[in-house]
Design an enzyme around this catalytic site. Sequence first.
Site, PDB file in Angstrom:
ATOM      1  N   CYS A  56       0.891  -1.115  -0.243  1.00 24.94           N
ATOM      2  CA  CYS A  56      -0.021   0.030  -0.123  1.00 24.94           C
ATOM      3  C   CYS A  56       0.834   1.272  -0.076  1.00 24.94           C
ATOM      4  O   CYS A  56       1.491   1.863   0.832  1.00 24.94           O
ATOM      5  CB  CYS A  56      -0.838  -0.097   1.125  1.00 24.94           C
ATOM      6  SG  CYS A  56      -1.707   1.516   1.581  1.00 24.94           S
ATOM      7  N   CYS A  59      -0.076   3.844   2.511  1.00 26.17           N
ATOM      8  CA  CYS A  59       0.614   3.311   3.978  1.00 26.17           C
ATOM      9  C   CYS A  59       1.875   3.722   3.892  1.00 26.17           C
ATOM     10  O   CYS A  59       2.249   4.044   5.087  1.00 26.17           O
ATOM     11  CB  CYS A  59       0.194   1.923   4.008  1.00 26.17           C
ATOM     12  SG  CYS A  59      -1.428   1.503   3.967  1.00 26.17           S
TER      13      CYS A  59
END
Length: 134
Positions: A56, A59
């Site tokens: 991600c 993230c």
Amino acid sequence: MNKRTIITMLIASVLISLSSCKSGTSDENIITLTTTNFVGETAKGIVMVDFWATWCMPCKAMAPVIAEIAEQTQGKVKVGKVDIDANGPLANQYGIQAIPTILILKDGQVVETLVGVQSKAALVNALSKYVSLQ
């Protein structure tokens, strides 16, 4: 060099850069939370939990912000990270449908949910509702 070689080198460079990004829990102030230790680690006090995944990119962008908050709130807020790929049942239990998702828990109960990339100011503001950060 031909065009194909340049593109291949560019892609390799980007992949190497991405793989070196810190998105895990290497910070000593951040707890790795799992299905095994989650309840015990979040049962008391204020805990900020980052649900994330290694693949991600948002993230990865949040990782330095999470680490900075963990360092600055040490002793007041416990900060943990849950890898959703390794702890799917935990993500399901908390209804995580998008990442990054930040949960703020107070004495084991979710009191705040923030979805998507958040600024440090937004996270500090959310935490300030539950603990004095001065």
